[in-house]
Motif scaffolding. Structure first.
Motif, mmCIF file in Angstrom:
data_model
loop_
_atom_site.group_PDB
_atom_site.id
_atom_site.type_symbol
_atom_site.label_atom_id
_atom_site.label_comp_id
_atom_site.label_asym_id
_atom_site.label_seq_id
_atom_site.Cartn_x
_atom_site.Cartn_y
_atom_site.Cartn_z
ATOM 1 N N VAL A 81 6.605 9.295 2.870
ATOM 2 C CA VAL A 81 6.230 7.902 2.622
ATOM 3 C C VAL A 81 7.432 6.979 2.813
ATOM 4 C CG1 VAL A 81 5.125 6.306 0.998
ATOM 5 C CG2 VAL A 81 4.449 8.698 1.016
ATOM 6 N N ILE A 120 -5.632 5.846 -3.313
ATOM 7 C CA ILE A 120 -4.170 5.972 -3.432
ATOM 8 C C ILE A 120 -3.819 7.386 -3.889
ATOM 9 C CG2 ILE A 120 -2.129 5.136 -4.701
ATOM 10 C CD1 ILE A 120 -3.020 2.878 -3.018
ATOM 11 N N ILE A 141 1.492 4.370 -2.754
ATOM 12 C CA ILE A 141 1.406 5.798 -2.453
ATOM 13 C C ILE A 141 2.702 6.512 -2.843
ATOM 14 C CG2 ILE A 141 1.156 7.484 -0.569
ATOM 15 C CD1 ILE A 141 -0.765 5.543 0.707
ATOM 16 N N THR A 165 3.115 9.696 -5.264
ATOM 17 C CA THR A 165 3.755 11.000 -5.036
ATOM 18 C C THR A 165 4.642 11.376 -6.225
ATOM 19 O OG1 THR A 165 5.684 10.083 -3.907
ATOM 20 C CG2 THR A 165 3.825 10.682 -2.508
ATOM 21 N N TRP A 177 0.839 -1.209 0.000
ATOM 22 C CA TRP A 177 0.000 0.000 0.000
ATOM 23 C C TRP A 177 0.873 1.258 0.000
ATOM 24 C CZ3 TRP A 177 -5.241 0.688 -0.490
ATOM 25 C CH2 TRP A 177 -5.743 1.967 -0.204
ATOM 26 N N GLN A 178 1.872 1.282 0.871
ATOM 27 C CA GLN A 178 2.749 2.458 0.941
ATOM 28 C C GLN A 178 3.578 2.608 -0.334
ATOM 29 O OE1 GLN A 178 2.456 4.894 3.086
ATOM 30 N NE2 GLN A 178 0.926 3.732 4.241
ATOM 31 N N GLN A 225 -4.362 9.887 -1.023
ATOM 32 C CA GLN A 225 -3.336 9.778 0.018
ATOM 33 C C GLN A 225 -1.965 10.223 -0.468
ATOM 34 O OE1 GLN A 225 -3.308 6.201 2.406
ATOM 35 N NE2 GLN A 225 -5.542 6.124 2.512
ATOM 36 N N SER A 226 -1.689 10.016 -1.756
ATOM 37 C CA SER A 226 -0.367 10.457 -2.215
ATOM 38 C C SER A 226 -0.305 11.975 -2.391
ATOM 39 C CB SER A 226 0.065 9.720 -3.483
ATOM 40 O OG SER A 226 -0.974 9.690 -4.410
ATOM 41 N N ASP A 283 0.631 6.118 -11.644
ATOM 42 C CA ASP A 283 -0.476 5.315 -11.122
ATOM 43 C C ASP A 283 -0.708 4.062 -11.956
ATOM 44 O OD1 ASP A 283 -1.668 6.387 -13.310
ATOM 45 O OD2 ASP A 283 -3.120 7.622 -12.203
#
Ligand SMILES: [Zn+2]
Length: 310
Positions: A281, A269, A249, A253, A245-246, A272-273, A257
């Motif tokens: 992150v 995602i 993200i 950033t 998940w991280q 959150q990014s 995607d």
């Protein structure tokens, strides 16, 4: 769970249509479901009962007792845990002879992954040119341990895959991820509490599952040990998803995607990014790595989680 019975139906249709393969690789437990399916396949070939359910004709009984003259069982020797070249050669020789009962000839390799390389080569010859009315059945839990030349000549029946449901914890964990990384002590404690409850219900699910399958005579100590091992396995799978998940993200950033692990949550995602930075992150990923190290050192779970998601 009627997977096995569905597979049986398909096999029966192939048999009736004369389209049975010469070699099958059953990927499943050689002590459990894999072995059972192999036995049922063999019975299907020899059973003389015409109605749906045979309650034990002489052919089926012989198969159960492993004394049917046209069925050869190969299993690893108890000492070496290997299937030897000699055994394979003897079994395949029988294949080229006339069947005692005038019908099918079957060789079953239980724990086929224990074939010695030379033994595998001996088997390969038969797999390349199998005589008619011959079926080879390989049962293994670790298909990748077999030579690709062998595997490619077998029709695969994957029981492990068929019976796998999405893990119990997955939805709960994704729900947690969608909330985002905790930003305050309060958020931290609800986050950890939620994670704990997911892990607890997973533990319970494993316990129920093992209880349903386990031998009632088994010692409680051994049972607990097995349960604990399964739990640790699952916990590490869960922890892995924190990383994926991280990672998604982190890519977010950078404005990437594509090829995300959690593409089904693309919108989340993205959000959150946008709220995080690349270095933030990275810092989370470092914390997760620390979390893994601490769990491996058997530090108290709750404490480890609280520190990681601060
Ligand atoms: Zn029968």
């Amino acid at each position: 769970m009627n997977t096995i019975s569905n597979i049986q139906k398909e096999l029966h249709t192939s048999l009736v249509n004369g389209r049975l393969a010469h070699a099958y690789m059953i990927i499943g437990s050689p002590r459990g479901s894999g072995l059972r399916l192999a036995e049922q396949m063999i019975k299907m070939l020899f059973c003389q009962t015409t109605d749906a359910k045979c309650v034990g004709c002489q052919y089926c009984r012989r198969i159960d007792q492993r004394i049917h003259p046209d069925v050869t069982w190969l299993e690893p020797q108890s000492k070496s845990r290997k299937i030897s070249t000699d055994e394979v050669c003897q079994a395949t020789k029988k294949i080229y002879q006339t069947a005692f009962e005038g019908g099918w000839k079957v060789v079953v390799l239980v724990h086929a992954d224990r074939l010695q390389p030379q033994a595998a080569n001996a088997l390969l010859k038969t797999l390349e040119e199998p005589p008619d009315t011959t079926v080879l059945i390989l049962v293994t839990e670790v298909a990748h341990a077999l030579l690709p030349t062998i595997a490619s000549r077998c029709q695969k029946i994957n029981l492990l895959e068929e019976t796998q449901d999405p893990p119990v914890w997955r939805e709960g964990i994704l729900g947690l991820f969608r909330k985002g990384w905790p930003q305050s002590p309060l958020e931290n404690s609800t986050y950890v509490a939620q994670l704990r409850s997911i892990l607890e219900s997973q533990k319970q699910a494993l316990k129920d599952e093992m209880e349903a399958q386990s031998d009632p005579e088994e010692e409680p100590k051994i049972k607990d040990g097995k349960l604990h091992a399964r739990y640790l396995e699952t916990r590490s799978e869960i922890v892995k998803t924190f990383f994926t998940w991280q990672r998604d993200i982190l890519l977010g950033t950078l404005g990437i995607d594509q090829s995300l692990h959690h593409s089904e949550d693309l919108e989340q995602i993205r959000i959150q990014s946008q709220q995080a930075t690349y270095s933030k992150v990275l810092e989370r990923i470092k914390r997760l790595e620390e979390l893994v190290r601490r769990l491996e050192r058997n530090l108290p779970e709750t404490l480890v989680f609280e520190q990681a998601f601060r």
